[in-house]
Design an enzyme around this catalytic site. Structure first.
Site, short mmCIF file in Angstrom:
data_model
loop_
_atom_site.label_atom_id
_atom_site.label_comp_id
_atom_site.label_asym_id
_atom_site.label_seq_id
_atom_site.Cartn_x
_atom_site.Cartn_y
_atom_site.Cartn_z
N GLY A 146 0.79 -1.31 -0.12
CA GLY A 146 0.03 -0.17 -0.06
C GLY A 146 1.02 1.13 0.03
O GLY A 146 0.29 2.51 -0.44
N GLU A 169 2.27 -8.24 -1.63
CA GLU A 169 1.37 -8.73 -1.17
C GLU A 169 1.12 -10.57 -1.21
O GLU A 169 0.68 -10.98 -0.31
CB GLU A 169 -0.15 -8.12 -1.69
CG GLU A 169 -0.43 -6.85 -1.27
CD GLU A 169 0.36 -5.77 -2.18
OE1 GLU A 169 1.36 -6.03 -2.95
OE2 GLU A 169 0.07 -4.52 -2.08
#
Ligand code: DAK
Length: 296
Positions: A146, A169
């Site tokens: 992020g 991720e």
């Protein structure tokens, strides 16, 4: 922590010797649990301030970012006198820009909560893209997951030599959720984006520069901020509405067909002709003098 910006504000300040304040009033940009805002010389530095968690984007950070960028948006107009002419986004603590979404919080989210979390950050990134002033991500340390996606929503990225980028991720059983699957391919191309996302590999600043993920690499944190401020100062010497329209045009055209993109550009081009600054800029050229932009 209380925001420091109003104390740093001096309406007589200039950028590169130019008065860029345009009779602006000091905007009320609010106070935040997880952010520090510092407005000086028309440049707003927004710092994510959770160094104990490497500035991970908790739900509170996302809520604060939404509130802050909404307030900044309201200050980026000619009615307000353009008190904010550019934004630098960064992270506190010297070790990370932002180390990603908050893994601790995500670990117990159900799919609906996760979806709401992702959509809230999507909304923040869209606000950044709509802001009519340039936003530079100043990345010193980790910009992962992020954090990399947050930086990708900015107009461009400057990095220190200590910067590290990645979309890790898949190491967590996740996929990019804050826009990485859209904006990373747009920035670096489909092949390199796929490789970074599928492997979860981390790359250093030099590799990020080669990919076009970052525009510039500076040797130190200090040089990084000096460079970002200098670029925003250079841009602040231009007609602010024109810069805003150029940004709107590029953002609006990205990902569209050529024909649709050209429609977006045509609308921005027409809009420029409604501004006083366009008349001033073209007249000044013909009169062989330096343009004095009123920000209107
Ligand atoms: N979240 C929460 N805490 C974090 C964190 C994170 N992303 N990254 C670091 N921290 C915390 C650590 O837990 C540690 O806390 P304490 O144990 O001291 O309480 C503290 O920050 C310092 O970290 P380390 O001790 O780990 O520091 P090191 O120098 O050893 O390592 C590191 C630095 C950056 C290599 C390491 O911290 C690390 O690998 N961090 C995680 C990086 C990462 O995987 N980031 C991507 C997160 S996933 C979605 C929405 C969003 C997303 C996905 C889906 N949907 C809506 C579906 C986004 C996902 C991500 O961003």
């Amino acid at each position: 922590m209380e925001p420091r910006w109003p104390l740093a504000w001096d309406p007589d300040h200039t950028i590169n010797g130019e008065d860029v304040t345009m009779n602006s009033t000091i905007p009320d940009l609010g106070s935040y649990q997880t952010l520090e805002l510092d407005l000086a010389d028309g440049v707003l530095t927004l710092t994510v301030n959770r160094p104990e968690a490497l500035n991970a984007l908790s739900q509170q950070v996302v809520a604060d970012l939404w509130k802050a960028f909404t307030a900044i948006q309201d200050s980026c107009t000619h009615d307000a006198g353009w008190p904010v002419r550019g934004v630098i986004v960064t992270g506190a603590g010297g070790k990370a820009f932002v180390a990603g979404a908050d893994i601790r919080e995500m670990s117990s989210m159900d799919p609906e909560a996760a979806s709401g979390y992702g959509r809230s950050m999507h909304a923040v990134t869209l606000l950044i893209e709509k802001l009519p002033v340039p936003v530079i991500a100043a990345v010193d340390g980790f910009a992962l997951g992020g954090g990399c996606e947050f930086a990708l929503a900015c107009d461009f990225i400057y990095a220190s030599e200590a910067a590290q980028f990645g979309q890790p991720e898949v190491n967590l059983g996740l996929v990019p959720g804050f826009g990485g699957s859209v904006r990373l391919p747009q920035r670096v191309g489909l092949g390199p984006a796929r490789e970074l996302i599928y492997t979860g590999r981390r790359i250093d600043a030099a590799a990020a520069l080669r990919l076009g993920l970052v525009n510039r690499v500076l040797p130190t944190r200090e040089a990084l901020f000096d460079a970002a401020r200098a670029t925003l100062g250079e841009i602040a010497g231009k007609a602010p509405a024109a810069v805003g329209l150029a940004k709107q045009s590029i953002t609006g055209a990205t990902g569209r067909s050529t024909a649709k993109g050209l429609e977006v550009e045509a609308e921005a081009f027409r809009e420029a002709f409604t501004t006083e600054d366009m008349r001033e800029g073209t007249t000044a050229f013909l009169e062989k003098r330096k343009a004095v932009f009123a920000g209107k």
